[in-house]
Design a protein around this motif. Structure first.
Motif, mmCIF file in Angstrom:
data_model
loop_
_atom_site.group_PDB
_atom_site.id
_atom_site.type_symbol
_atom_site.label_atom_id
_atom_site.label_comp_id
_atom_site.label_asym_id
_atom_site.label_seq_id
_atom_site.Cartn_x
_atom_site.Cartn_y
_atom_site.Cartn_z
ATOM 1 N N LEU A 352 0.852 -1.194 0.000
ATOM 2 C CA LEU A 352 0.000 0.000 0.000
ATOM 3 C C LEU A 352 0.887 1.243 0.000
ATOM 4 O O LEU A 352 1.950 1.276 0.636
ATOM 5 C CB LEU A 352 -0.912 0.018 1.233
ATOM 6 N N GLU A 353 0.433 2.271 -0.685
ATOM 7 C CA GLU A 353 1.221 3.503 -0.790
ATOM 8 C C GLU A 353 1.532 4.092 0.586
ATOM 9 O O GLU A 353 2.591 4.673 0.806
ATOM 10 C CB GLU A 353 0.450 4.505 -1.653
ATOM 11 N N HIS A 354 0.586 3.908 1.510
ATOM 12 C CA HIS A 354 0.736 4.498 2.848
ATOM 13 C C HIS A 354 1.976 3.964 3.575
ATOM 14 O O HIS A 354 2.546 4.643 4.432
ATOM 15 C CB HIS A 354 -0.529 4.200 3.668
ATOM 16 N N TYR A 355 2.399 2.720 3.231
ATOM 17 C CA TYR A 355 3.509 2.097 3.960
ATOM 18 C C TYR A 355 4.760 1.997 3.091
ATOM 19 O O TYR A 355 5.579 1.102 3.275
ATOM 20 C CB TYR A 355 3.096 0.706 4.448
ATOM 21 N N ILE A 356 4.920 2.915 2.158
ATOM 22 C CA ILE A 356 6.052 2.863 1.240
ATOM 23 C C ILE A 356 7.384 2.946 1.985
ATOM 24 O O ILE A 356 8.372 2.295 1.618
ATOM 25 C CB ILE A 356 5.938 3.987 0.165
ATOM 26 N N GLU A 357 7.436 3.734 3.073
ATOM 27 C CA GLU A 357 8.668 3.869 3.835
ATOM 28 C C GLU A 357 9.051 2.535 4.477
ATOM 29 O O GLU A 357 10.218 2.120 4.455
ATOM 30 C CB GLU A 357 8.503 4.956 4.911
ATOM 31 N N ALA A 358 8.054 1.860 5.056
ATOM 32 C CA ALA A 358 8.316 0.547 5.652
ATOM 33 C C ALA A 358 8.762 -0.440 4.582
ATOM 34 O O ALA A 358 9.623 -1.305 4.825
ATOM 35 C CB ALA A 358 7.059 0.049 6.362
ATOM 36 N N ARG A 359 8.176 -0.321 3.402
ATOM 37 C CA ARG A 359 8.547 -1.221 2.306
ATOM 38 C C ARG A 359 10.026 -1.063 1.972
ATOM 39 O O ARG A 359 10.734 -2.054 1.756
ATOM 40 C CB ARG A 359 7.672 -0.911 1.094
ATOM 41 N N LEU A 360 10.498 0.159 1.928
ATOM 42 C CA LEU A 360 11.906 0.404 1.637
ATOM 43 C C LEU A 360 12.798 -0.161 2.742
ATOM 44 O O LEU A 360 13.849 -0.743 2.481
ATOM 45 C CB LEU A 360 12.155 1.911 1.471
ATOM 46 N N GLN A 361 12.363 0.006 4.009
ATOM 47 C CA GLN A 361 13.177 -0.463 5.128
ATOM 48 C C GLN A 361 13.240 -1.983 5.203
ATOM 49 O O GLN A 361 14.230 -2.548 5.687
ATOM 50 C CB GLN A 361 12.617 0.093 6.445
ATOM 51 N N LEU A 362 12.177 -2.660 4.757
ATOM 52 C CA LEU A 362 12.110 -4.117 4.877
ATOM 53 C C LEU A 362 12.382 -4.832 3.559
ATOM 54 O O LEU A 362 12.273 -6.058 3.490
ATOM 55 C CB LEU A 362 10.731 -4.533 5.411
#
Length: 974
Positions: A352-362
């Protein structure tokens, strides 16, 4: 439940003798003993006899039988066989028995605890349950296990909804009294017990008790009490590891609503992370069960907190890393599947776009996960590089591994969605290149070293095939040329390569420069003797023909030669796939070429068909003939040329030539059901595919369907008839009134034949005919309501449907129930009709339907209630209760009266007058509100569902029939 017939001699010696007989090898004696014991368990005598056995017998088997029987009596017969004044004595007797069996055997002790718990639920005057039990059992060490067992089973029995004779309100009140009001006291009891001794602190029963009460006690209370330390400590003791792990996992699951449990999660997280060193230790100790248990704890925590992991990836990264470590250390693939749900749920958030930062970190976590999965996907290594039996002949283990690979493939797709498909494909490419550099030069005509490490990335590539977009042009163009060089002398490698090509045919259609090499690789694979390779090649061939048919249309003549040459070599499923493939290519040709191409492709099939028909003298040959007919059907499904309205359809022109051959085969094999079914299927697809273009064949086709049903009495002819009814109804374009009228006359003739048959033959012998008949009727009601509802057949069809409700097979029952539900809508203002063809006639039709229900509704309600209480398969319950809902909406007063009468017909002793009166009072209460209220009708439906479910749990269908609830035999005079 009172026993029927003459009272048997149910004495303790007789019961013990019958149990002894159950061990004998004589089936007649065992059956007689089983019947005797079954009647005993329903009798009034069972109360005293079971207690006597428990008091006197020393044999564990007899004790367990008696305790189990007593549990059944309290569950199902308490209200009808024991007076309220005798309940305290029964309770005290069970408490005495519990004291006796406190030291064991455990199975008997647990059954007695369940007895006491079920009694406590129903004995509403018993308010001090917990103090009474604790006081009766005492405080000696041998009683602790018994108290813990009772504490464990009490919430389980209450929350399982053993309503027995309790109303919803009484059950809610009793639940509050037994669970909510005792929660604080139970927690303190467990804390005191945990602190009483080192042995108590690691007793698995303690953790089972905590687990059982977690739904009744706020999880924060447990986490902030000494019990959490006990659970964590229990994970370090082999005796309690499994129970403590299960308990901690449930504690995590109870915090799934992360926003409501954030403080509790903050307490739990560091305690769970303390366990991470145990992962390595358990693996090094080769403690598989311990490794599973600890992985489940991390997986439960991850599953429960996945939302907050996505919100705060940095803070929860250690938990994610712990799960990744479990996967990495799982060399025997014992635990990785526990993590699959977590990776899936985490992917759902990270994409989801809302969790893009978490996606990058994980992202790096999922990258590492792909590397782990690629390794786990490998088949086991062997000393012999040519060995293909890698499981020592254990086919079950091999199948288990294959299924497990597909689960890993799903997780691989999850990683793809997070990382991006190209990055995942790049890992596959890197693995293939690594194998080529290391072992490629060592591969020979007879040996492929370490083929497992090449086959695994191929499987991975196949698994992520549906995720690859047609426009991917970075990695696939590098991989595909390598795949056509895969050694063909290793069966598993060749199979994997073929399956990859079959999965990527849509991509290949968008990149035609890769088609020839791949298609040639697949076609060449048909020369093998391996059945597995042949099946894979046929499947891939089909996909190439389906997705690349425009690219292959110029090869239509070469394909026919190949098809004709290879067809007889293939197993039947592969013949079907190959045929579907070439039929797609033929279907892509110009309309003016279709007739000749059908003749070219189907001519040899028809020739084979006639040879097979002439030689079909046994069932095996007849089945082969039936399967061959299916090949023609594929051409009817796929070769559907576009022709202007009124113009001759070239495909229909060809099928007109084939029709007499199929009709002759049908006539010659009218008693062989598979051939009838395949011919009907073929004809059905002629109608579906060519619609009104099939008109030149319509009359002979309808005649053969009518004649075939008359001779064979098989439902497949009705199934095929339904397609004609749909395609030539009055609201279809390009269908004249005369044709529509003739089709309806054809339908009535079929319906009349079925009704005559149902009048002569019991429904139990006609399940398939009934299913197909009522599916046909659903269409007739949909497309011809203005003809069907006023017709003389309408009432007999309805009565036949009621008779069919006596069946216990899901498919015909569902068809009859769906027809009845659709019919009921015509009694209201929103009929389930096609288009708006009823118009002003709707009021008249509504009157007819309501009059039908007034006249026949009591029989309908009786059979629906009998079905829901006794005979219906569970999947038929929603439709059964839907019929009752429709009846209440249309004629509530009459339906209420019929429900009342039906309940009073139940066998004596199975429902008390108080229960029946309570049900009817609640129905009337829901229906007494002002005006028709949909919500009230649904509440009535829920009441009846609860009542029938409760009755069904308590009683099985009587062996001597349903008595007054028995379905009436259908009779038709037409």
């Amino acid at each position: 439940m009172a026993s029927n017939g003459v009272q048997a001699n149910f004495t303790v010696p007789n019961i013990l003798a019958a149990m002894l007989t159950m061990r004998s090898s004589e089936s007649d004696k065992k059956k007689a003993a089983m019947d005797f014991l079954g009647k005993f368990q329903k009798s009034n005598d069972a109360w005293t006899v079971t207690i006597s056995i428990l008091q006197s017998s020393t044999e564990a088997e007899a004790q367990l039988f008696a305790a189990t029987t007593l549990k059944g009596k309290i569950t199902y017969d308490l209200a009808t066989q024991i007076s309220e004044s005798d309940l305290p004595a029964l309770r005290n007797q069970i408490l005495v028995l519990l004291k006796k069996f406190a030291p064991g055997p455990k199975p008997v002790r647990v059954q007695l605890c369940v007895c006491l718990a079920i009694l406590a639920i129903q004995m509403q005057t018993w308010k001090d349950v917990l103090p009474t039990v604790v006081a009766a059992l005492g405080n000696d060490v041998t009683s602790h296990a018994c108290i813990l067992d009772f504490l464990r089973v009490l919430p389980e029995e209450v929350t399982e909804g053993r309503k027995i004779t309790l109303s919803e309100e009484d059950l809610a009140q009793r639940t509050s009294e037994l669970l909510a009001d005792n929660a604080e006291q139970v927690v303190q009891l467990l804390i005191n017990y945990a602190q009483s001794s080192p042995a108590a602190a690691t007793n698995p029963q303690l953790f089972e008790c905590i687990t059982s009460w977690l739904k009744e006690v706020p999880v924060s209370v447990i986490v902030n009490s000494p019990l959490l330390n006990a659970v964590i400590h229990g994970l370090s003791d082999d005796r309690s590891l499994q129970a403590a792990a299960e308990c901690l996992g449930i504690i995590c699951r109870e915090t799934k609503d992360v926003d409501d449990n954030i403080e509790t999660i903050q307490v739990l997280l560091p305690r769970i992370l303390e366990l991470r060193p145990r992962i390595r230790a358990l693996v090094e100790e080769d403690d598989t069960e311990g490794f599973k248990a600890i992985t489940r704890v991390f997986a439960d925590a991850g599953d429960s907190w996945v939302l907050i992991v996505a919100r705060e990836p940095q803070h929860f990264r250690p938990l994610v890393d712990a799960l990744l470590e479990c996967c990495a250390r799982d060399k025997d693939r014992d635990v990785i599947h526990y993590t699959f749900a977590f990776w899936y749920e985490l992917k759902q958030y990270l994409t989801l776009e809302h969790y893009i930062e978490a996606r990058l970190q994980l992202n790096d976590v999922f990258s590492a996960l792909v590397d782990i999965l690629l390794k786990h996907l490998e088949y086991p290594e062997t000393d012999n590089p040519n060995e293909l039996d890698l499981f020592d002949g254990d086919r079950e283990q091999e199948e288990k591994f294959r299924e497990f690979r597909h689960l890993m493939g799903d997780t691989l797709k999850d990683a793809c969605e997070v990382m991006g498909v190209s990055d995942c494909l790049a890992k596959v490419l890197e693995t293939i290149k690594r194998w080529r550099q290391t072992y490629g030069s060592l591969a020979t005509e007879t040996s492929v070293p370490h083929w497992q490490s090449l086959e695994a990335p191929l499987f991975a590539m196949r698994a992520m095939g549906r995720m690859v977009k047609d426009h991917e042009s970075t990695v696939l163009p590098q991989i595909m040329p390598l795949l056509v060089q895969i050694p063909v002398n290793n069966e598993k490698l060749r199979f994997a390569a073929i399956m990859v090509f079959g999965r990527y045919t849509e991509w290949t259609a968008a990149h035609p420069e890769f088609l020839e090499a791949q298609f040639s690789y697949v076609v060449a694979s048909f020369q093998t003797d391996s059945q597995e390779i042949l099946r894979a090649a046929a499947q891939a061939f089909k996909y190439f023909c389906v997705d690349c048919k425009r690219l292959l249309e110029s090869q239509v003549f070469q394909l026919q030669a190949f098809y004709d040459q290879i067809l007889d070599k293939l197993p039947d499923p592969s013949k079907e796939e190959l045929t579907e493939g070439v039929a797609n290519v033929v279907g892509a040709q110009k309309a003016e070429d279709v007739y000749n191409l059908l003749k070219l492709y189907c001519g040899p099939l028809v020739d084979r068909l006639m040879v097979k028909a002439n030689n079909a003298h046994d069932d095996k040959a007849k089945l082969d003939l039936a399967d061959h007919i299916n090949l023609l059907t594929h051409f009817a499904q796929q070769v559907v040329p576009y022709v202007p309205v009124g113009a001759e359809n070239p495909a229909v022109k060809y099928w007109q030539e084939v029709f007499p051959i199929l009709a002759t085969i049908l006539d010659n094999f009218i008693t062989f059901i598979p051939i009838c079914e395949r011919v009907c299927r073929c004809w059905r697809f002629w109608v579906i595919s060519y619609r009104t273009s099939i008109t030149p064949l319509l009359a002979p086709l309808a005649n053969k369907l009518a004649d075939g049903f008359s001779k064979s009495k098989q439902g497949c002819f009705l199934w095929a008839s339904a397609s004609i009814l749909r395609e030539f109804s009055e609201d279809r374009e390009h269908v004249d009134n005369e044709t529509a009228e003739n089709i309806y006359v054809f339908f009535e003739a079929q319906a009349t034949n079925v009704l005559r048959m149902m009048s002569d033959i019991p429904p139990i012998d006609l399940p398939d005919v009934i299913e197909d008949f009522y599916r046909l009727l659903i269409d007739a009601l949909l497309y011809y309501p203005h003809k069907l509802i006023p017709s003389p057949l309408f009432t007999p069809i309805f009565r036949a449907a009621i008779a069919a409700l006596a069946l216990e097979k899901q498919e015909p029952l569902s068809a009859a129930l769906h027809y009845i539900r659709d019919l009921l809508t015509y009694g209201g203002k929103n009929p389930a009709m096609s288009g708006d063809q009823i118009g002003a006639a709707s009021v008249h039709l509504r009157q007819i339907v309501r009059q039908l229900l007034v006249t026949n509704g009591e029989s309908l309600v009786k059979q629906i209630m009998a079905g829901m209480m006794i005979t219906f398969p569970r999947d038929c319950f929603p439709d059964g209760s839907g019929v009752l809902l429709g009846m209440f909406e249309l004629i509530p007063a009459e339906t209420t009266m019929w429900v009342d009468r039906t309940v009073r017909m139940l066998p004596a002793g199975t429902v008390t007058p108080a229960e029946a009166n309570r049900l009817l009072a609640k129905i009337k209460e829901k229906l007494s509100g002002p005006g028709p209220d949909v919500a009230n009708f649904r509440q009535v439906r829920a009441l009846l569902q609860d009542f029938t479910n409760t009755y069904r749990r308590r009683y099985v269908a009587p062996r001597d029939g349903l008595g007054q609830l028995e379905a009436a035999r259908f009779h038709f005079d037409g």
